[in-house]
Design an enzyme around this catalytic site. Structure first.
Site: not given
Ligand code: GLA
Length: 379
Positions: A34-36, A122, A125, A158, A170, A219
């Site tokens: 996550e967040h990588t 999360g 969508s 996005e 995503d 974010y």
């Molecule tokens: C959101 C972002 C992804 C990712 C996650 C965290 O979903 O769209 O690119 O950074 O947060 O892992």
């Protein structure tokens, strides 16, 4: 009713004819990593059996969209700069991004959008909406772009049209999902390793019912901190740093940049360990790795919330729980739990009951999810 059937029916009611094509795009649950992704790291998502469906036909224009959830969008022409406001900017922005990349997209559409994917929880969508339109136009205009290319264009959409400087997880998960499998993705090379999900494990989305808005959430600020940390370390991205590099650069372990970098570097390691543990069916280790991930997101990266922490606690104590952690960007939204398949029913009841005691003002929703194929046109 399934979103595909609902979209077909609403289209026929609204426009008085059968749609020329229907596309579907799944949401995703990230198991770990996550967040990588905006630090060139590793992620491990699953495309899930909750979809956005778009039923559409070509029109002389302008494009007119209707969403069963959000209503009519501002009409737009695919040849022109897209609207900046409203949900339709995801579709219009996708068309604009594809054209700007040189794809000869030219078909205006009448379309109806239906979904059984929770919004702002999360589970991506927005990526699903982008990819549903991307594969649709790819089909209608015979553009021949492959799934990876469409995913990268959706990420650009996005950035420009939703204002979220997201990584590529995503959109890749939504585009490249495979039934029965999770995807270990190297976000630098975009190589995907598909890992079979053992039949003994169910994936449960534990939505806290607290909504978030990534545009207003910090974010983008987290992403900036990671860039600043990689600059302090003298590496291209945090993917290239080790824990000992961090210790050599910061003496103050409480500093924000150290903690942000510590999360990313340790999370990349956990993601690789998770792939090994899953492949070898070492369930105890999966749970421990997920617990360490949640703790790191809570204390070092600071993207958890009271609701998410309460959900982790409730799930952890419930029958059959293998592991649980927040999933997606955080700041509200949902957790993912891996659960022993034969215990799913008591797991769901116990977790919901316990969560309601700690968070009486939230309305949780637990969904058992299957891994499915990525975005495509179905007819
Ligand atoms: C959101 C972002 C992804 C990712 C996650 C965290 O979903 O769209 O690119 O950074 O947060 O892992």
């Amino acid at each position: 009713m399934q979103p595909i059937d609902e979209a077909r029916k609403l289209f026929e009611d609204r426009f008085g004819s059968c749609p020329e094509a229907i596309s579907i795009a799944p949401g995703r649950i990230n198991l770990i990593g996550e967040h990588t992704d905006y630090s060139d790291g590793f992620v491990f998502p699953v495309a899930i059996d909750r979809h956005i469906a778009v039923a559409a036909s070509a029109t002389d224009g302008p494009s007119e969209l209707f969403s069963s959830e959000f209503g009519e969008s501002t009409p737009f022409d695919v040849g022109q700069e897209s609207p900046k406001e409203g949900w339709g900017r995801y579709a219009a922005g996708m068309a604009w991004t594809m054209r700007r990349a040189g794809l000869p997209l030219s078909t205006n559409i009448q379309a109806v959008v239906c979904s059984d994917l929770p919004t702002a929880s999360g589970v991506s969508s927005s990526a699903a909406l982008e990819l549903a339109f991307a594969v649709l136009w790819n089909h209608l205009d015979s553009l021949g772009a492959d799934a990876k290319r469409l995913a990268l264009l959706a990420q650009e959409c996005e950035h420009v049209h939703a204002g979220v400087q997201c990584g590529v997880m995503d959109q890749l998960a939504c585009a490249l999902g495979r039934a029965g499998h999770a995807m270990f993705i190297d976000t630098r090379t975009l190589d995907v390793t598909y890992a079979k999900i053992p039949a003994a494990i169910e994936i449960v989305l534990c939505d806290t019912g607290s909504r978030r808005d990534l545009g207003s959430a910090p974010y983008n600020e987290r992403r900036e901190s990671c860039t600043a940390a990689s600059q302090a370390l003298g590496v291209k991205a945090l993917r290239d740093a080790s824990l000992s590099d961090l210790n050599g650069t910061w003496t103050d372990r409480g500093s924000v940049l150290y903690r942000r970098a510590h999360h990313v570097v340790s999370e990349n390691e956990r993601c690789k360990q998770f792939l090994d543990a899953l492949s070898e069916n070492r369930l105890d280790q999966l749970g421990a790795i997920m617990a360490a991930s949640h703790e790191s997101l809570r204390s070092d990266f600071e993207v958890s919330s009271d609701g998410l922490n309460a959900m982790v606690e409730a799930a952890r104590r419930s029958a059959g729980c293998i592991g649980v952690r927040l999933t997606g960007a955080g700041f509200g939204g949902a957790c993912v739990a891996l659960v022993q398949a034969n215990q799913v029913k008591p797991f769901v009841t116990q977790t919901e009951d316990e969560f309601r005691v700690t968070e009486p003002n939230l309305n949780p929703n637990l969904l058992v999810c299957q891994a499915v194929d990525g975005a495509r046109v179905i007819g």
